[in-house]
Structure formats: structure tokens, C-alpha cells
Enzyme design. Structure first.
Site, PDB file in Angstrom:
ATOM      1  N   HIS A  72       0.833  -1.048  -0.059  1.00  0.00           N
ATOM      2  CA  HIS A  72      -0.004   0.017  -0.101  1.00  0.00           C
ATOM      3  C   HIS A  72       0.884   1.238  -0.081  1.00  0.00           C
ATOM      4  O   HIS A  72       1.858   1.479   0.885  1.00  0.00           O
ATOM      5  CB  HIS A  72      -0.793  -0.042   1.176  1.00  0.00           C
ATOM      6  CG  HIS A  72      -2.263  -0.823   1.159  1.00  0.00           C
ATOM      7  ND1 HIS A  72      -3.465  -0.510   1.535  1.00  0.00           N
ATOM      8  CD2 HIS A  72      -2.448  -2.010   0.475  1.00  0.00           C
ATOM      9  CE1 HIS A  72      -4.407  -1.362   1.258  1.00  0.00           C
ATOM     10  NE2 HIS A  72      -3.549  -2.408   0.592  1.00  0.00           N
ATOM     11  N   TYR A 203      -8.911   5.928   8.053  1.00  0.00           N
ATOM     12  CA  TYR A 203      -9.191   6.017   9.421  1.00  0.00           C
ATOM     13  C   TYR A 203     -10.050   7.325   9.565  1.00  0.00           C
ATOM     14  O   TYR A 203     -10.095   8.272   9.027  1.00  0.00           O
ATOM     15  CB  TYR A 203      -7.898   6.700  10.103  1.00  0.00           C
ATOM     16  CG  TYR A 203      -6.743   5.511  10.247  1.00  0.00           C
ATOM     17  CD1 TYR A 203      -6.144   5.177   9.034  1.00  0.00           C
ATOM     18  CD2 TYR A 203      -6.577   4.841  11.468  1.00  0.00           C
ATOM     19  CE1 TYR A 203      -4.815   4.373   9.043  1.00  0.00           C
ATOM     20  CE2 TYR A 203      -5.373   4.160  11.496  1.00  0.00           C
ATOM     21  CZ  TYR A 203      -4.892   3.714  10.305  1.00  0.00           C
ATOM     22  OH  TYR A 203      -3.611   2.744  10.528  1.00  0.00           O
ATOM     23  N   PRO A 295      -3.491   0.836  18.903  1.00  0.00           N
ATOM     24  CA  PRO A 295      -3.373   0.272  17.529  1.00  0.00           C
ATOM     25  C   PRO A 295      -3.565   1.338  16.208  1.00  0.00           C
ATOM     26  O   PRO A 295      -3.356   1.139  15.053  1.00  0.00           O
ATOM     27  CB  PRO A 295      -4.373  -0.761  17.423  1.00  0.00           C
ATOM     28  CG  PRO A 295      -5.233  -0.709  18.443  1.00  0.00           C
ATOM     29  CD  PRO A 295      -4.535  -0.002  19.573  1.00  0.00           C
ATOM     30  N   LYS A 299       1.676   0.370  15.183  1.00  0.00           N
ATOM     31  CA  LYS A 299       3.042   0.194  15.552  1.00  0.00           C
ATOM     32  C   LYS A 299       3.336  -1.046  16.443  1.00  0.00           C
ATOM     33  O   LYS A 299       4.301  -1.257  16.435  1.00  0.00           O
ATOM     34  CB  LYS A 299       3.134   1.489  16.200  1.00  0.00           C
ATOM     35  CG  LYS A 299       3.329   2.695  15.553  1.00  0.00           C
ATOM     36  CD  LYS A 299       4.485   2.583  14.336  1.00  0.00           C
ATOM     37  CE  LYS A 299       4.174   3.587  13.087  1.00  0.00           C
ATOM     38  NZ  LYS A 299       4.583   2.974  12.073  1.00  0.00           N
ATOM     39  N   TYR A 393       4.338   6.787   9.839  1.00  0.00           N
ATOM     40  CA  TYR A 393       3.523   5.533   9.483  1.00  0.00           C
ATOM     41  C   TYR A 393       4.110   4.634   8.684  1.00  0.00           C
ATOM     42  O   TYR A 393       4.339   3.432   9.157  1.00  0.00           O
ATOM     43  CB  TYR A 393       2.269   6.084   8.606  1.00  0.00           C
ATOM     44  CG  TYR A 393       1.023   5.100   8.377  1.00  0.00           C
ATOM     45  CD1 TYR A 393       1.227   4.143   7.450  1.00  0.00           C
ATOM     46  CD2 TYR A 393       0.110   4.870   9.674  1.00  0.00           C
ATOM     47  CE1 TYR A 393       0.070   3.262   7.292  1.00  0.00           C
ATOM     48  CE2 TYR A 393      -0.899   4.111   9.395  1.00  0.00           C
ATOM     49  CZ  TYR A 393      -0.811   3.364   8.434  1.00  0.00           C
ATOM     50  OH  TYR A 393      -1.955   2.191   8.490  1.00  0.00           O
TER      51      TYR A 393
HETATM   52  P1  FAS Z   1       2.160 -11.522  21.878  1.00  0.00           P
HETATM   53  O1  FAS Z   1       1.210 -10.934  22.904  1.00  0.00           O
HETATM   54  O2  FAS Z   1       1.666 -11.520  20.612  1.00  0.00           O
HETATM   55  O3  FAS Z   1       2.812 -12.968  21.998  1.00  0.00           O
HETATM   56  C1  FAS Z   1       3.384 -13.403  23.481  1.00  0.00           C
HETATM   57  C2  FAS Z   1       3.325 -14.804  23.438  1.00  0.00           C
HETATM   58  O4  FAS Z   1       3.747 -15.356  24.911  1.00  0.00           O
HETATM   59  C3  FAS Z   1       1.767 -15.551  23.585  1.00  0.00           C
HETATM   60  O5  FAS Z   1       1.686 -16.359  22.608  1.00  0.00           O
HETATM   61  C4  FAS Z   1       1.532 -16.067  25.008  1.00  0.00           C
HETATM   62  O6  FAS Z   1       0.639 -17.057  24.917  1.00  0.00           O
HETATM   63  C5  FAS Z   1       2.796 -16.159  25.297  1.00  0.00           C
HETATM   64  N1  FAS Z   1       3.077 -16.218  26.918  1.00  0.00           N
HETATM   65  C6  FAS Z   1       2.269 -15.275  27.580  1.00  0.00           C
HETATM   66  N2  FAS Z   1       2.828 -15.615  28.896  1.00  0.00           N
HETATM   67  C7  FAS Z   1       3.621 -16.849  28.747  1.00  0.00           C
HETATM   68  C8  FAS Z   1       4.410 -17.476  29.849  1.00  0.00           C
HETATM   69  N3  FAS Z   1       4.184 -17.160  31.131  1.00  0.00           N
HETATM   70  N4  FAS Z   1       5.078 -18.518  29.295  1.00  0.00           N
HETATM   71  C9  FAS Z   1       5.153 -18.784  28.123  1.00  0.00           C
HETATM   72  N5  FAS Z   1       4.538 -18.117  27.264  1.00  0.00           N
HETATM   73  C10 FAS Z   1       3.773 -17.031  27.444  1.00  0.00           C
HETATM   74  N6  FAS Z   1      -0.830  -4.244  16.618  1.00  0.00           N
HETATM   75  C11 FAS Z   1      -1.095  -3.522  15.688  1.00  0.00           C
HETATM   76  O7  FAS Z   1       0.119  -3.168  15.103  1.00  0.00           O
HETATM   77  N7  FAS Z   1      -2.252  -3.244  15.029  1.00  0.00           N
HETATM   78  C12 FAS Z   1      -3.459  -4.031  15.723  1.00  0.00           C
HETATM   79  O8  FAS Z   1      -4.595  -3.644  15.106  1.00  0.00           O
HETATM   80  C13 FAS Z   1      -3.330  -4.668  16.688  1.00  0.00           C
HETATM   81  N8  FAS Z   1      -4.469  -5.045  17.320  1.00  0.00           N
HETATM   82  C14 FAS Z   1      -3.957  -5.676  18.634  1.00  0.00           C
HETATM   83  C15 FAS Z   1      -5.297  -6.390  19.436  1.00  0.00           C
HETATM   84  C16 FAS Z   1      -5.201  -7.134  20.508  1.00  0.00           C
HETATM   85  C17 FAS Z   1      -6.443  -7.578  21.319  1.00  0.00           C
HETATM   86  C18 FAS Z   1      -3.845  -7.092  21.074  1.00  0.00           C
HETATM   87  C19 FAS Z   1      -3.770  -7.610  22.564  1.00  0.00           C
HETATM   88  C20 FAS Z   1      -2.630  -6.679  20.651  1.00  0.00           C
HETATM   89  C21 FAS Z   1      -2.894  -5.828  19.175  1.00  0.00           C
HETATM   90  N9  FAS Z   1      -1.985  -5.356  18.473  1.00  0.00           N
HETATM   91  C22 FAS Z   1      -1.911  -4.557  17.301  1.00  0.00           C
HETATM   92  C23 FAS Z   1      -0.474  -5.579  19.098  1.00  0.00           C
HETATM   93  C24 FAS Z   1       0.054  -6.903  18.650  1.00  0.00           C
HETATM   94  O9  FAS Z   1      -0.026  -7.107  17.339  1.00  0.00           O
HETATM   95  C25 FAS Z   1       1.305  -7.031  19.340  1.00  0.00           C
HETATM   96  O10 FAS Z   1       1.948  -5.904  18.999  1.00  0.00           O
HETATM   97  C26 FAS Z   1       1.958  -8.215  19.034  1.00  0.00           C
HETATM   98  O11 FAS Z   1       1.039  -9.443  19.057  1.00  0.00           O
HETATM   99  C27 FAS Z   1       3.186  -8.378  19.566  1.00  0.00           C
HETATM  100  O12 FAS Z   1       3.633  -9.668  19.670  1.00  0.00           O
HETATM  101  P2  FAS Z   1       4.578 -10.316  20.797  1.00  0.00           P
HETATM  102  O13 FAS Z   1       5.512  -9.193  21.488  1.00  0.00           O
HETATM  103  O14 FAS Z   1       4.887 -11.511  20.160  1.00  0.00           O
HETATM  104  O15 FAS Z   1       3.594 -10.752  21.988  1.00  0.00           O
HETATM  105  C1  PHB Z   2      -5.715  -3.967  11.045  1.00  0.00           C
HETATM  106  O1  PHB Z   2      -5.878  -4.057   9.770  1.00  0.00           O
HETATM  107  O2  PHB Z   2      -5.860  -4.934  11.869  1.00  0.00           O
HETATM  108  C2  PHB Z   2      -5.014  -2.426  11.422  1.00  0.00           C
HETATM  109  C3  PHB Z   2      -4.580  -1.654  10.482  1.00  0.00           C
HETATM  110  C4  PHB Z   2      -4.206  -0.485  10.841  1.00  0.00           C
HETATM  111  C5  PHB Z   2      -4.208   0.014  12.222  1.00  0.00           C
HETATM  112  C6  PHB Z   2      -4.846  -0.967  13.295  1.00  0.00           C
HETATM  113  C7  PHB Z   2      -5.257  -2.263  12.876  1.00  0.00           C
HETATM  114  O3  PHB Z   2      -3.867   1.002  12.473  1.00  0.00           O
END
Ligand code: FAS
Ligand code: PHB
Length: 402
Positions: A72, A203, A295, A299, A393
Site C-alpha cells: 500500500h 481512518y 493500534p 505500530k 506511518y
Molecule cells: P504476543 O502477546 O503476540 O505474544 C506473546 C506470547 O507469549 C503469546 O503467545 C502468549 O501465549 C505467550 N506467553 C504469555 N505468557 C507466557 C508465559 N508465562 N510463558 C510462556 N509463554 C507465555 N498491533 C498492531 O500493529 N495493529 C493492531 O491492530 C493490533 N491489534 C491488537 C489487538 C489486541 C487484542 C492485542 C492484545 C494486540 C494488538 N496489537 C496490534 C498489538 C499486537 O499485534 C502485538 O504488538 C503483537 O502481538 C506483539 O507480539 P509479541 O511481542 O510476540 O506478543
Molecule cells: C488492522 O488491519 O488490523 C489494522 C490496521 C491498521 C491499524 C490498526 C489495525 O492502525
């Protein structure tokens, strides 16, 4: 068990780090609390910065992304009955973003790791970190698997276990400082196998609240609505979601929007959070274990990737050049980029969301809203302003080790 780097967590941070280290012949073991299927069921990020795309290519896990992902070169901000396109490539001298879901990134990394035969222990419980900061002993991890207590000896521990993990809690309270801002609303997200409402992300800031029209492919859409923190996903039928989304999207987009049954629907809270330092002895916090962003700036996943890049460079220098001094650069390098991502995500969230019914009341709310509308006009009315938005961005360059 023994390894060089113990990785806690098989989310994108842990899997990407494990893949990169393995490519350098640096042995690593991932310890994960839940099953791989459970991890793949969590719908999260959708936009990858160029830095993350490059890392996935370097890790040799980019074939499907390069085939199915969409490059994009722009996105839109819709507010006050106008739409402003942020032309990423023109404003940044050619940089773009990749639209490819975090779920697919995680799936590709899991499959590559399994195919290469690297060790990942899923469904490990009672994970504990020991001797992470000791002048005499090397660290080790203990956990329970199938009722058996297991000990994993290692040189270093990468805490990739997310916001609720055990790694950050292992750093003593008198060593770390935690910075946090919790936003007074959440994002209700819906995933559907429908044609995206627009060919780029939009957005939307409206009097009814924020909305985001995103996508995973030309046949799978991802939408978000700002909802009060008190809201529950069971309060929202698919029909109610589509009806509200149409009221927040630009009319010409809403009138053509394809609706359909949700395949996932959930509410995510929004917070800004940073833990300093991101390192304690031989323990390194990576990704959501160290920081969380709302989000709105896309980032979260991308900051996790830049942490991984820094730790990968450090571990490569430790094991290939026997340079252990460089490990002390980790936290400082990561935090410079993290705080920039935190600021941009906070700024986008303040500009694009409706605060007046939840956080401050009366004249204060209206005043804040007027300030933010003026901010939005200031940064979109001229090319210099749009350039600032675009360069944030697409993501600032990764920093090299000294
Ligand atoms: P993660 O949380 O993805 O992974 C951590 C892992 O560690 C998990 O699999 C968990 O089960 C494991 N773990 C936890 N405790 C443990 C323990 N004690 N022992 C062993 N394993 C354990 N980012 C965006 O850029 N755009 C978005 O739209 C967006 N939406 C999101 C929505 C939600 C609900 C959440 C929670 C996050 C969102 N994020 C978004 C951010 C998300 O993408 C994170 O930045 C990304 O998952 C980060 O990845 P990890 O650092 O690997 O953490
Ligand atoms: C998504 O596609 O999940 C998404 C994209 C951009 C954002 C947040 C979420 O800033």
C-alpha cells in the site's frame, strides 16, 4: 535441556527472533504457554512496516507474504466531511507498507520453525526465570510440561511473552519504571470474508466516534469501531455493527460497502505502556512484554519487529565475534524507537477519537476536541505536515549497534 537463547513466547516476537537466530546457527528453544492453534486464533495487526518486511525476507519466511500481501502506497484520514490521502511513497521518497495479517505472519513463522525441526514447547505451564542477573551463574528457565518439571539452561533469555507474561515481572520493582496511559474507550473489531470497503485503509474521526476500514486481502475485510470501555462484544450483533460502521464511514464508501457474517468479533482495550529498562542482566524484554501502543498508528507489531532486529544483531555479535559488551546497548537502542512509536500512536489516537463523552466533560472536552481538530487540519492541510505523518506511518529506520 540446554540451549544458547531461551525464548519465552511463540508470538511474532519469539518466532521471528528464533528464526533469525537459527539462520545464524545460534541454538534457541521457544517455551510457549498455549497451543499454536490458540495463538493463530487471535486476530491482531494488519500493517507491516518495510523494516519488518525486510526482516521476514532475511529470515527466509516471506514467500507467501510476497505473493499474497498487498503493498500500500497510501491511506486516508476522513474527518469534518473531508478526506485527505497520505501518499506514503510520494511523501517519503518511495517508502510503502505491506498489508498482510499478523495471523499469517505467525502461521508462516510457525510452519518454517516446525519444518526446520527447531524446538518449540507448547502448553508449558508455571514458567519461571532464574538467575537472570548473576555474576557467577548463567540463567535458566523452569516449567511444567505434561506434569513433568523441566529445567532449560541457557546463556540468555528473550522475554517475548507479551503484556501479561512472566518476563517483565522477573525484573525487580526497584529496578524498573513502568509508564502507562489507559484510554477511556476500546476498539470493537470485526473480521469478515467480504470485499474491502475501499482499496486503501481509511481512518475516520466522527461525532459518533472513531472507525477504521482495513483489510487482510481483496476478499477479507477488517473493521474497527470505537466503543465505550463498558461495552461488551455480546451487545453487538453483526447487523448493529454494520449499521454503525456505515454511519461513521464516508457516505460514498458506506453506500457501496459489502456486509456479511463476522468470522471474528472482539473488543481490545487501548493503552500506552513502556517498561524501562528493557533489559536486566541476561534477560531481554521484546515486543509487547516491554511496551504497548494503541493500534491507531499500526505500530504494535512493528515495534516488536525492531526490538527483534536489535537483539538479533547483538546475539550475532556475541556468538560470531565473541563481543559481549554490546549486550548493554539493547535497551537504549530499542527505547529510542519505542518512545517515538508511542508518541505517534498516542498522537493519532488523540486526533482521531472522540473523547468528549468519556474522559473529560463539558467545556474541557469541547476545548480538547477543538485543539485536536485544529491539530488534524494543521498536519493535513500542507505537504510538510502530511510528510510528518507519512514518515512516522512507514516507520523510522532501524538503528545499528555502535
Ligand atoms: P504476543 O502477546 O503476540 O505474544 C506473546 C506470547 O507469549 C503469546 O503467545 C502468549 O501465549 C505467550 N506467553 C504469555 N505468557 C507466557 C508465559 N508465562 N510463558 C510462556 N509463554 C507465555 N498491533 C498492531 O500493529 N495493529 C493492531 O491492530 C493490533 N491489534 C491488537 C489487538 C489486541 C487484542 C492485542 C492484545 C494486540 C494488538 N496489537 C496490534 C498489538 C499486537 O499485534 C502485538 O504488538 C503483537 O502481538 C506483539 O507480539 P509479541 O511481542 O510476540 O506478543
Ligand atoms: C488492522 O488491519 O488490523 C489494522 C490496521 C491498521 C491499524 C490498526 C489495525 O492502525
Amino acid at each position: 535441556m540446554k540451549t544458547k537463547v531461551a525464548i519465552i513466547g511463540a508470538g511474532p516476537s519469539g518466532l521471528l527472533l528464533g528464526q533469525l537466530l537459527a539462520k545464524q546457527g545460534i541454538d534457541n528453544v521457544i517455551i510457549e504457554r498455549v497451543t499454536g492453534e490458540y495463538i493463530l486464533g487471535r486476530i491482531r495487526a494488519g500493517v507491516l512496516e518495510q523494516g519488518m518486511v525486510n526482516l521476514l525476507r532475511e529470515a527466509g519466511v516471506s514467500e507467501r507474504m510476497d505473493k499474497e500481501g498487498e503493498v500500500h502506497d497510501g491511506f486516508e484520514l476522513a474527518f469534518n466531511n473531508k478526506r485527505v490521502r497520505i501518499a506514503l511513497d510520494e511523501l517519503t521518497g518511495g517508502d510503502t507498507v505491506m498489508v498482510y495479517g499478523q495471523t499469517e505472519v505467525t502461521r508462516d513463522l510457525m510452519e518454517a520453525r516446525a519444518k526446520a525441526g527447531y524446538t518449540t514447547v507448547y502448553e508449558a505451564s508455571d514458567v519461571k526465570l532464574h538467575d537472570v542477573k548473576s555474576d557467577t551463574d548463567t540463567p535458566y528457565v523452569t516449567f511444567e510440561k505434561n506434569g513433568e518439571q523441566v529445567r532449560l539452561d541457557c546463556d540468555y533469555i528473550a522475554g517475548c511473552d507479551g503484556f501479561h507474561g512472566v518476563s517483565r515481572k522477573t525484573i525487580p520493582d526497584d529496578v524498573k519504571t513502568e509508564f502507562e496511559r489507559v484510554y477511556p474507550f476500546g476498539w470493537l473489531g470485526l473480521l469478515s470474508d467480504t470485499k474491502p470497503a475501499h482499496d486503501e485503509l481509511i481512518y475516520c474521526k466522527t461525532d459518533r466516534g472513531f472507525a477504521l476500514a482495513s483489510m487482510r486481502s481483496q476478499t477479507r475485510s477488517r473493521y474497527y469501531l470505537q466503543v465505550p470501555l463498558t461495552d461488551k462484544v455480546e451487545n453487538w450483533s453483526d447487523e448493529a455493527f454494520w449499521e454503525e460502521l456505515k454511519k461513521r464511514l464516508p457516505d460514498d464508501v458506506a453506500s457501496k460497502m459489502q456486509t456479511g457474517p463476522s468470522i471474528e468479533k472482539s473488543i481490545a482495550p487501548l493503552r500506552s505502556f513502556v517498561c524501562e529498562p528493557m533489559q536486566y542482566g541476561n534477560l531481554f524484554l521484546v515486543g509487547d512484554a516491554a511496551h504497548i501502543v494503541p493500534p491507531t498508528g499500526a505500530k504494535g507489531l512493528n515495534l516488536a519487529a525492531s526490538d527483534v532486529a536489535t537483539l538479533y544483531k547483538i546475539m550475532t555479535r556475541v556468538y560470531k565475534e565473541n563481543d559481549k559488551d554490546c549486550i548493554n546497548q539493547y535497551s537504549e537502542i530499542c527505547l529510542r524507537r519505542v518512545w517515538n512509536g508511542e508518541r505517534f500512536s498516542w498522537w493519532m489516537t488523540n486526533m482521531m477519537h472522540d473523547f468528549d463523552d468519556v474522559s473529560v466533560s463539558g467545556a474541557d472536552a469541547i476545548t480538547f476536541d477543538r485543539f485536536m481538530s485544529s491539530e488534524l487540519n494543521f498536519y493535513t492541510d500542507n505537504e510538510e505536515g502530511r510528510k510528518v505523518v507519512a514518515m512516522q506511518y512507514v516507520g523510522l529506520p532501524y538503528e545499528d549497534l555502535k
